[in-house]
Write an enzyme that holds these catalytic residues in place. Structure first.
Site, mmCIF file in Angstrom:
data_model
loop_
_atom_site.group_PDB
_atom_site.id
_atom_site.type_symbol
_atom_site.label_atom_id
_atom_site.label_comp_id
_atom_site.label_asym_id
_atom_site.label_seq_id
_atom_site.Cartn_x
_atom_site.Cartn_y
_atom_site.Cartn_z
ATOM 1 N N SER A 31 0.816 -1.222 0.000
ATOM 2 C CA SER A 31 0.000 0.000 0.000
ATOM 3 C C SER A 31 0.849 1.271 0.000
ATOM 4 O O SER A 31 0.392 2.316 -0.456
ATOM 5 C CB SER A 31 -0.913 0.003 1.221
ATOM 6 O OG SER A 31 -0.156 -0.162 2.395
ATOM 7 N N ASP A 180 -4.697 7.568 9.442
ATOM 8 C CA ASP A 180 -4.388 6.274 10.059
ATOM 9 C C ASP A 180 -2.972 6.244 10.643
ATOM 10 O O ASP A 180 -2.592 5.292 11.321
ATOM 11 C CB ASP A 180 -4.595 5.122 9.066
ATOM 12 C CG ASP A 180 -3.635 5.162 7.881
ATOM 13 O OD1 ASP A 180 -2.710 5.990 7.880
ATOM 14 O OD2 ASP A 180 -3.828 4.359 6.945
ATOM 15 N N HIS A 183 -0.096 5.386 6.561
ATOM 16 C CA HIS A 183 0.119 5.562 5.124
ATOM 17 C C HIS A 183 0.438 7.017 4.790
ATOM 18 O O HIS A 183 -0.253 7.915 5.279
ATOM 19 C CB HIS A 183 -1.126 5.096 4.353
ATOM 20 C CG HIS A 183 -1.365 3.636 4.475
ATOM 21 N ND1 HIS A 183 -2.250 3.108 5.399
ATOM 22 C CD2 HIS A 183 -0.803 2.588 3.826
ATOM 23 C CE1 HIS A 183 -2.222 1.784 5.295
ATOM 24 N NE2 HIS A 183 -1.361 1.439 4.347
#
Lengths: 204, 874
Positions: A31, A180, A183
């Protein structure tokens, strides 16, 4: 004069050869490479693509092969998929392993997966830049240390270039990350691009 | 105030009517009070469960410390007496502390929750102590004093430890004080790959793991004072959540959840239940209103001469209205009082009936709000509902005395609408209040209005068509049953009265039949019919080359594996050849549009499937033409989308989507929208391609394993770690069971409510039918005077009632399918189920009840002397 013409001819042939094998950088990752929750244009492979084109011309390319949630186990099969594509990579930024750690998978298994992926790349004459990673201190000092060391070991044993810490200047900086806290946001990806470029440029 | 005395005298002088009227109002309002009481208790019961999952009424969390300013702002929003606690959570490697260990001690990834001594605010973490026996020790208080830990059984298995031994988390050693037996906070929203371990928050910093760069979730939990939680749950938490969110609008890294929004699935269930119960309560009120209006109409009709006499001897026209109005107020008030008394008597019995479904601890008590509302509706709502009748009294004069029949229902449409407007406004207000949404209110009004129009139109057409039918029967057949032929012909002659009866019966049939249909739709949505196939474990990150060996691995251990679904990561690049960014460039950017755009601008996990599975149904479009894409026959590969995903992204059938699969563009055409029954807990995906399109793309598989016990799961985990180290197991049994139990509880409550509504509806219908039968007494008397036999009169009256009831119920039944469809699509977001049996039974009951009551009252009227019947009518 004959010698000069021969030399010019040699140069010309080599430049032609360079022109027909464009640089294709495969960004094989998770990711962090995919650019989770941000526009594809803001993720580091897209920014890297612009840098490459600026330096090497329009034929140079960076491919985003990031898959969120992927572990190092997926490396070999995913690289094989890209080997069969028309845009065969000449370089690979290998950014896998974070999800292995997030799931508490054995570091030894991660190390072997990374090695297997690098071996396939090397067999196909792909230059590898391994993205080193660190785990947050909350995962425990022993595990975090062995995880960090694994990247150094793989790079040393496989004789490939290493980015010491892929998220240098981004991790633990809320302003460069999504809510979060894990990321990178677009600003974070710009910093990553600088880090990657600094380590990739010597390989080009 | 002579009219007050006259109204009172009228009530005393017409005891049968007064009793009927009170009974009718009481029945409807009893339904309303009972449903409201049950709604409140079910809300409380489910809210309690959802609170247990969150552990609080509302919680604020972030992956960073919540600042002092934020804490001050949030704390200022909660009412006085709110309990507050904090929690830190993270995952970390936890090592066993054993004296005999050689080399590095074993360590496993665990989910650590550092909690306050007051944890949990709701529910209970059941555990066994060091002796293996269930313990009631105040473990979370003890954790404040000593470095103790309470761990999930998986930890003991994975680290080969026993309660009483110790683990090391970071720099701190914790003694394992017990084993978690059940933890209510395990829900679908908290699927975790790491077993949980509780420690005291005081010791969190001693671990040395909370430092710069650590990934720690900080949570601040609020438990509202008891009087808030019990009285108005769950609306208080939702309202507070909205306030919290309004404050945190610019702080996207703060996550705010109320117990109702803690899990999507639970939130959806609670919303369904709230809407459904609201509808039930409304149906009860509307049925009562219909019954009441019908009775007022009949009463005014019977008293119109008395009122005309009053007016001809000098009373003002307004006096007639006041007499009737005051009568309605008194009777309505009486009905409301009776309703409260009946509800109070019924509730203990209903509580007993529902106890197996909702638990023995369920509190079912009459709500103060509903009693006040019932008194207001009974006292003021009754005369307001009767306004159309009062309008007619304006035109009344002495001439009325010389007319044989005076029908108060004959008033001009425009005036009728004006008079009905307050009733419509009340119904809208009640609908919005009950369903907590103006959308539901409007929807219900529109549905009721359209139903009345359809019934009036179809009633007119049907009843008028019956007279020619009787002529045709007479001319073309030898059948000469004059009473039945007369009944058929009479339907045309007194069509206006009959149409009112037709509409009333039809609307009752439509509403009553719609309720079990909606119940069938909701229960099919909420409960799983494939219990045996429910997954116990999810297996993640299965690599393509591991698929076959893993299947063999599971089979060799006699483990039943479900489907292995491929997961292919792809980004949606273009819709109908327009880039995602371009698609909405020309549309003014609203927040919704931006959110829609953001939702589209994402990567998705695509999957590949040939046909729909048992947990899916086609919502629009068609199945894939072929299981595998055939380049010779199809121009583009076919795509199936989940219905709600399609709605959210604005993608329609026949749209051409272009995905970027690892740099390779893949196009496909949307050929169907699927409705997924997520209650099946089977793996499913928003976007599914036909086979043969992206088969070579990099993928992983998601697998399921059914029916495993704890030991098998742990053994499997250990063996998998050796053979397939990357594959992770998530045990979903507890979460699935918890969500399913709540779903099933709601489904049972919904069924019980449907039955209650049916009973209340039948009660109101009885009152209406009785009144209709009484109205036929006059004709019965005339026929008797004219020399008709008992049988002839009986067949004539019964025939007419049966004809009207049958056609009204049939039309109502047809409308009920429409109502159920509209509500299921627009309110419940679910699949429409053709619940024919559930719908037909109430309709048949209505016909049977009408016939039965008509039979009984006709027999009574036939036994009465004609002179008495005529006297009663005059």
């Amino acid at each position: 004069m004959k010698w000069i013409l021969s030399f010019l001819s040699f140069l010309s042939l080599n430049s032609t050869a360079l022109a027909v094998t464009p640089v294709v950088v495969l960004c094989l990752g998770d990711s962090l490479t995919e650019g989770l929750e941000i526009s594809p244009d803001a993720a580091f492979p897209a920014l890297l693509d612009k840098r490459l084109k600026k330096k090497l011309g329009p034929t140079a390319e960076a491919l985003n092969a990031g898959i969120s949630g992927s572990t190092s186990a997926s490396g070999p099969s995913r690289l094989k998929f890209h080997l069969g594509s028309p845009k065969k990579p000449t370089h690979m930024i290998l950014e896998l392993g974070t999800n292995d750690a997030l799931r508490g998978l054995p570091v030894t298994a991660m190390k072997k997966n990374l090695e297997d992926t690098i071996k396939i790349a090397k067999e196909n004459k792909i230059k590898v830049l391994l993205a080193g990673m660190k785990m947050p201190p909350s995962y425990g000092p022993a595990y975090a240390k062995s995880f960090e060391e694994a990247f150094k070991l793989v790079a040393r044993e496989q004789k490939v270039a290493l980015i010491p810490f892929f998220l240098e200047g981004v991790a633990a900086h809320p302003e460069f990350n999504l809510p979060d806290g894990l990321h990178p946001n677009p600003q974070g990806h710009r910093i990553i691009t600088e880090t990657v470029w600094k380590n990739l440029e010597p390989l080009l | 105030m002579i009219w007050r005395r006259l109204a009172w005298r009228e009530i005393i002088n017409t005891p049968k009517f007064s009793l009927f009227f009170i009974l009718n109002i009481a029945l409807g309002l009893t339904g309303f009070i009972t449903v409201t009481a049950l709604k409140s208790s079910i809300d409380q019961s489910l809210s309690g469960k959802s609170r247990e999952i969150l552990g609080a009424d509302i919680a604020v969390s972030a992956f960073r410390p919540i600042t002092f300013d934020e804490i001050t702002a949030f704390d200022a929003l909660v009412p006085r007496g709110t309990r507050i606690a904090e929690e830190s959570g993270w995952v970390s490697m936890v090592a066993a502390v054993t004296e005999s260990s050689h080399g590095a001690p074993p360590a496993r990834l665990m989910e650590i929750r550092a909690v306050d001594p007051t944890f949990p605010f709701y529910g209970e973490v059941a555990f066994t102590g060091e002796d293996g026996k269930p313990s009631t020790d105040p473990i979370f208080r003890q954790m404040e004093v000593e470095p103790l830990a309470l761990a999930a059984p998986e930890l003991y298995f994975q680290l080969d430890l026993k309660p009483g031994q110790s683990v090391k988390i970071g720099d701190q050693v914790f003694r394992l004080r017990g084993t978690i037996a059940s933890d209510p906070s395990t829900s679908s929203a908290s699927f975790s790959i790491a077993p949980r371990i509780y420690i005291g928050r005081k010791w969190a910093h001693q671990t040395g793991l909370i430092q710069l760069g650590s990934r720690i979730t900080r949570t601040r939990q609020y438990a509202l004072p008891a009087q808030f939680s019990e009285a108005q749950a769950p609306s208080d938490a939702e309202a507070l959540e909205a306030k919290f969110k309004a404050f945190a609008k610019t702080r996207s890294d703060l996550r705010i959840r109320s117990h109702t929004s803690a899990t999507d699935e639970l939130g959806r269930i609670l919303k369904f239940l709230g809407d459904y119960l609201g509808i039930i309560a409304l149906v009860a009120i509307i049925l009562s209103g219909i019954g009441g209006n019908f009775l007022i109409l009949a009463h005014v009709r019977s008293k119109i001469r008395d009122l005309a006499i009053l007016q001809s001897i000098g009373a003002r026209p307004s006096s007639a209205r006041w007499i009737i109005g005051w009568q309605m107020i008194l009777l309505g008030f009486g009905g409301a009082i009776c309703a409260v008394a009946i509800a109070a008597m019924l509730l203990p019995a209903i509580r007993e009936i529902l106890a197996p479904f909702l638990g023995t601890g369920i509190k079912v008590s009459i709500q103060k709000d509903s009693v006040i509302m019932a008194l207001i509706m009974g006292t003021l709502g009754t005369p307001i509902a009767g306004l159309p009748v009062f309008m007619h009294l304006d035109g009344m004069s002495a001439a009325t005395l010389f007319r044989e029949h005076e029908d108060p229902s004959k008033i001009k449409n425009s005036r009728w609408l004006l008079a009905a407007a307050p009733s419509i406004a009340i119904i809208f207000g009640l609908a919005s209040w009950q369903a907590r949404s103006p959308k539901a209110g409007i929807l219900f009004l529109v549905i009721t209005g359209i139903s009345i129009l359809i019934l009036a139109a179809s009633g007119t057409i049907l009843l008028r068509a019956l007279a020619p039918v009787s002529r045709m029967i007479k001319q073309q057949t030898r059948w000469r049953s004059w009473p039945l032929l007369m009944a058929l012909r009479h339907t045309r002659r007194s069509s206006q009265n009959l149409i009112v009866s037709f509409v009333t019966l039809g609307l009752c049939a439509a509403l009553i039949s719609a309720v079990p249909q909606i119940q069938a739709i909701l229960t099919s949505e909420l409960t799983s019919s494939e219990k045996t196939a429910l997954p116990g474990l999810f297996l993640f990150d299965i690599q393509p080359e591991q698929e076959a060996p893993l299947r063999n691995f599971l089979e060799s251990r006699n483990l039943s594996s479900g489907s292995f679904s491929p997961l292919i990561r792809a980004r949606l690049d273009r819709i109908n050849d327009k880039g995602i960014g371009e698609t909405f460039d020309n549309i003014p950017g609203t927040r919704e549009r931006q959110s829609e755009e953001q939702f589209k601008n994402r990567t998705y996990n695509l999957s590949v499937r040939g046909r729909l599975t048992g947990s899916e149904a086609l919502a629009a479009g068609r199945e894939f033409q072929t299981v595998t894409f055939d380049r010779t026959k199809q121009d583009l590969p076919e795509i199936s989308l989940e219905k709600r995903f399609a709605e959210r992204t604005g993608i329609r059938l026949d749209d051409v989507l272009e995905f970027n699969v690892q740099g390779v563009p893949v196009k496909g055409r949307v050929v169907n929208l699927r409705r997924v029954r997520w209650a099946s807990f089977q793996p499913n995906f928003f976007v599914q391609f036909q086979k043969g399109v992206i088969d070579d793309a990099p993928r992983t598989y998601l697998g399921t394993v059914t029916e495993t016990d704890f030991d098998t799961t742990q053994k499997l985990q250990r063996e998998l770690a050796q053979s397939f180290s990357n594959i992770s197991i998530v045990d979903v049994k507890a979460s699935v069971a918890r969500i399913l139990s709540i779903s099933e509880q709601v489904a049972l409550a919904i069924t019980a409510m449907a039955m209650l509504c049916l009973v209340a509806g039948m009660g109101v219908l009885t009152a209406i039918t009785l009144q209709q039968s009484r109205a036929r007494s006059y004709e019965t008397a005339i026929l008797k005077v004219l020399g008709a036999s008992f049988r002839e009169v009986y067949v004539r009256v019964l025939g007419e009632a049966a004809i009207v009831a049958f056609f009204a119920a049939a039309t109502g039944l047809a409308i009920s399918f429409g109502i159920a469809w509209v509500l299921s699509v627009f309110l419940f977001d679910g699949a429409w189920v053709f619940a024919a049996k559930a719908a037909v039974i109430p309709a048949l009951l209505i016909v049977a009840l009408t016939i039965f009551i008509t039979m009984a009252t006709s027999r009574m009227a036939l036994r009465t002397k004609a002179r008495n019947l005529l006297q009663a009518e005059l």
